[in-house]
Design a protein around this motif. Structure first.
Motif, short mmCIF file in Angstrom:
data_model
loop_
_atom_site.label_atom_id
_atom_site.label_comp_id
_atom_site.label_asym_id
_atom_site.label_seq_id
_atom_site.Cartn_x
_atom_site.Cartn_y
_atom_site.Cartn_z
N GLY A 1 -58.45 24.04 20.02
CA GLY A 1 -57.09 24.47 19.75
C GLY A 1 -56.17 23.46 19.13
O GLY A 1 -55.14 23.83 18.56
N GLY A 2 -56.47 22.17 19.21
CA GLY A 2 -55.56 21.16 18.70
C GLY A 2 -55.51 21.08 17.19
O GLY A 2 -54.57 20.56 16.62
N VAL A 3 -56.56 21.60 16.52
CA VAL A 3 -56.64 21.56 15.07
C VAL A 3 -56.66 22.99 14.56
O VAL A 3 -57.60 23.74 14.81
N ARG A 4 -55.63 23.39 13.84
CA ARG A 4 -55.52 24.79 13.38
C ARG A 4 -56.44 25.10 12.21
O ARG A 4 -56.98 26.20 12.13
N GLY A 5 -56.65 24.14 11.32
CA GLY A 5 -57.30 24.46 10.05
C GLY A 5 -58.77 24.17 9.98
O GLY A 5 -59.38 24.33 8.92
N ARG A 6 -59.39 23.75 11.07
CA ARG A 6 -60.83 23.48 11.09
C ARG A 6 -61.44 24.02 12.38
O ARG A 6 -60.72 24.33 13.32
N GLY A 7 -62.76 24.12 12.42
CA GLY A 7 -63.43 24.56 13.63
C GLY A 7 -63.77 26.03 13.60
O GLY A 7 -63.48 26.76 12.64
N PRO A 8 -64.36 26.52 14.69
CA PRO A 8 -64.90 27.89 14.70
C PRO A 8 -63.86 28.99 14.66
O PRO A 8 -64.21 30.14 14.39
N PHE A 9 -62.60 28.66 14.95
CA PHE A 9 -61.56 29.70 14.96
C PHE A 9 -60.58 29.58 13.78
O PHE A 9 -59.59 30.30 13.72
N ALA A 10 -60.86 28.69 12.85
CA ALA A 10 -59.92 28.41 11.77
C ALA A 10 -59.64 29.62 10.90
O ALA A 10 -58.56 29.76 10.32
N HIS A 11 -60.61 30.54 10.80
CA HIS A 11 -60.45 31.69 9.92
C HIS A 11 -59.56 32.78 10.50
O HIS A 11 -59.17 33.71 9.80
N LEU A 12 -59.22 32.68 11.78
CA LEU A 12 -58.43 33.71 12.46
C LEU A 12 -56.95 33.55 12.14
O LEU A 12 -56.48 32.45 11.82
N ILE B 1 -54.43 17.34 29.53
CA ILE B 1 -53.55 16.42 28.80
C ILE B 1 -53.65 16.78 27.33
O ILE B 1 -54.75 16.95 26.79
N ALA B 2 -52.50 16.95 26.68
CA ALA B 2 -52.51 17.39 25.29
C ALA B 2 -51.29 16.87 24.54
O ALA B 2 -50.18 16.83 25.09
N GLU B 3 -51.51 16.47 23.30
CA GLU B 3 -50.40 16.13 22.39
C GLU B 3 -49.93 17.42 21.72
O GLU B 3 -50.75 18.12 21.12
N PRO B 4 -48.66 17.74 21.76
CA PRO B 4 -48.19 18.93 21.05
C PRO B 4 -48.52 18.89 19.56
O PRO B 4 -48.84 19.91 18.95
N ILE B 5 -48.40 17.71 18.95
CA ILE B 5 -48.91 17.45 17.60
C ILE B 5 -49.78 16.21 17.71
O ILE B 5 -49.33 15.17 18.20
N GLN B 6 -51.03 16.32 17.29
CA GLN B 6 -51.94 15.19 17.45
C GLN B 6 -51.58 14.10 16.45
O GLN B 6 -51.53 14.33 15.25
N GLY B 7 -51.32 12.90 16.97
CA GLY B 7 -50.84 11.81 16.14
C GLY B 7 -51.92 11.13 15.35
O GLY B 7 -52.05 11.32 14.13
N VAL B 8 -52.75 10.33 16.01
CA VAL B 8 -53.85 9.65 15.36
C VAL B 8 -54.79 10.66 14.71
O VAL B 8 -55.42 10.39 13.69
N GLY B 9 -54.84 11.87 15.25
CA GLY B 9 -55.70 12.92 14.71
C GLY B 9 -55.26 13.45 13.36
O GLY B 9 -55.94 14.32 12.80
N GLY B 10 -54.14 12.97 12.83
CA GLY B 10 -53.74 13.37 11.49
C GLY B 10 -52.59 14.34 11.45
O GLY B 10 -52.43 15.08 10.47
N PHE B 11 -51.76 14.35 12.52
CA PHE B 11 -50.59 15.24 12.60
C PHE B 11 -51.00 16.72 12.51
O PHE B 11 -50.39 17.51 11.81
N THR B 12 -52.06 17.05 13.23
CA THR B 12 -52.50 18.44 13.35
C THR B 12 -51.86 19.07 14.58
O THR B 12 -51.50 18.38 15.53
N SER B 13 -51.74 20.39 14.57
CA SER B 13 -51.16 21.08 15.73
C SER B 13 -51.64 22.52 15.77
O SER B 13 -52.02 23.09 14.74
N PRO B 14 -51.60 23.13 16.95
CA PRO B 14 -51.95 24.54 17.07
C PRO B 14 -50.75 25.42 16.73
O PRO B 14 -49.64 24.91 16.54
#
Length: 428
Positions: A167-178, A205-218
């Protein structure tokens, strides 16, 4: 560049202590949104010491508070009453949105997350933690143990049993097409399935917007939907606000407020921006959680008078000058400007973010394959043009990170966007 300083750095500091640029930069001083290097070159700073210089470099109000406090007393530890610490704790407790809040100060975001994990596992009597894939929570042994980003996790050993959630990355992964609604539903279903196969965890524990992860968010609302499932089982929600706090997202003061349907988190952690460069971190938690420890504890350097004086002055300036509103207005303009520029650069997969927390993901044109070499090339080209930015991402560090001080004005946003556009075009 000072070759002697680089040689001394390499001779005495760890090899894994990362440095930006082929010819590393020594920053000697700053003012406002600009910094200067040892050769006298001026740069527009769009990274703020990793989102830490949140208001401005050499902010007079903070400098004055630090100087005056240093002339009285710098440090005494938490074994003695500390007026600046109580003053800042009262303000943060009120701003947190957490009822009956207690605040514990640390010296960094890593230590704040480490403390939150200690509290959660002690309160719940469980060492199982839920964390997000692509996440980053710090450098300590326990924080690395809940970090879901391979590039920042040097060991699989951990005092915790960590289970990673979608869920932390909206544009990649198995649910990105939804679409957003179905994406959230799929992530919740995955969480429910995971909870059915394990003993009750202590916390998510979760970052609302992932920082080091590249500013990704759900999508907004995901963590509220998670919270409803977790609350039924007594599982705590820790919102890691080390990078999203203090109004940086523009729309909200805290990142968790984009997921506010089910109310505030049980705990939030903070650091970076509150000190404007001074070393401050901390945890806010409901009293019953914060007070669950049954052994003595202190903090030698957490909440020391000089850092608290800086934090109070910085927070006051941030609120009185509505820097959250400025982040929303100027950040919105900057995002649109960067999206317009990126439309002409095939290597840009996505421009994302909110407020003054903006990510630009680079891939090999025509593919979804990460291109870390392109990210490094843009970083170098931006520096050559007089702009400092960061990089990150869960896919081989292929995302650029843009996070200027929140006092950025429109002219500086336009200047930085123009430099970054030229840097992006240079890699074609």
């Amino acid at each position: 560049m000072n070759d002697d300083l680089l040689g001394r750095h390499r001779a005495v500091l760890p090899d894994w202590l990362a440095l930006y640029y082929d010819e590393p930069l020594e920053i000697t001083h700053g003012e406002g949104r600009h910094v200067w290097d040892a050769q006298g070159n001026r740069y527009l700073d769009f990274f703020g010491g990793i989102l830490t210089t949140t208001t401005a470099h050499a902010l007079p109000e903070v400098t004055k508070a630090v100087t005056e406090q240093a002339g009285r007393i710098i440090h005494s530890s938490t074994l003695y009453l500390n007026r600046p610490m109580v003053d800042l704790a009262e303000r943060i407790a009120q701003l947190s949105g957490i009822p009956d809040a207690r605040v514990f100060f640390t010296t960094s975001g890593t230590e704040a997350n480490d403390t939150a994990l200690l509290l959660a596992t002690a309160y719940r009597r469980s060492n199982t933690i839920l964390a997000m894939r692509n996440s980053y929570h710090g450098r300590s042994f326990s924080a690395v143990g809940v970090t879901g980003n391979r590039g920042w996790s040097p060991t699989s050993l951990s005092p915790l049993q960590t289970l990673y959630v979608h869920g932390g990355v909206r544009g990649r992964g198995p649910f990105a097409h939804l679409d957003d609604y179905d994406f959230v539903a799929a992530c919740v279903d995955d969480l429910k399935d995971l909870l059915g196969h394990t003993r009750p965890p202590a916390a998510l524990i979760a970052e609302p917007i992932q920082g080091v992860g590249g500013f990704t968010s759900p999508p907004d609302g995901l963590y509220a939907a998670f919270r409803e499932e977790l609350h039924e089982r007594g599982v705590l929600w820790i919102s890691d606000e080390v990078q999203t706090g203090w109004g940086r997202t523009g729309e909200h003061f805290w990142g968790w407020q984009a997921h506010a349907r089910s109310g505030p988190p049980d705990m939030l952690t903070f650091a970076k921006g509150i000190g404007n460069g001074m070393s401050i971190g901390g945890v806010v938690a409901r009293a019953e959680i914060m007070n669950c420890l049954d052994a003595n504890s202190i903090s030698t350097f957490g909440g020391t008078q000089i850092t608290m004086a800086a934090g109070l002055a910085n927070l006051t300036y941030l609120l009185e000058h509505d820097l959250q509103g400025n982040a929303r207005r100027v950040g919105g303009l900057l995002i649109e400007r960067l999206r317009a520029a990126a439309a002409h650069v095939p290597a840009v997969r996505e421009v994302r973010g909110r407020g003054l927390m903006i990510g630009i993901e680079l891939t090999k044109p025509g593919t979804d394959e990460a291109d870390p070499a392109a990210a490094s090339a843009v970083l170098e080209a931006a520096r050559a043009g007089g702009l400092l930015i960061g990089k990150g991402g869960g896919h081989d560090t292929s995302a650029l990170r843009v996070a200027p001080p929140l006092s950025l004005n429109v002219a500086e946003a336009e200047e930085g966007a123009a430099i970054l556009e030229d840097a992006l075009r240079s890699i074609q």
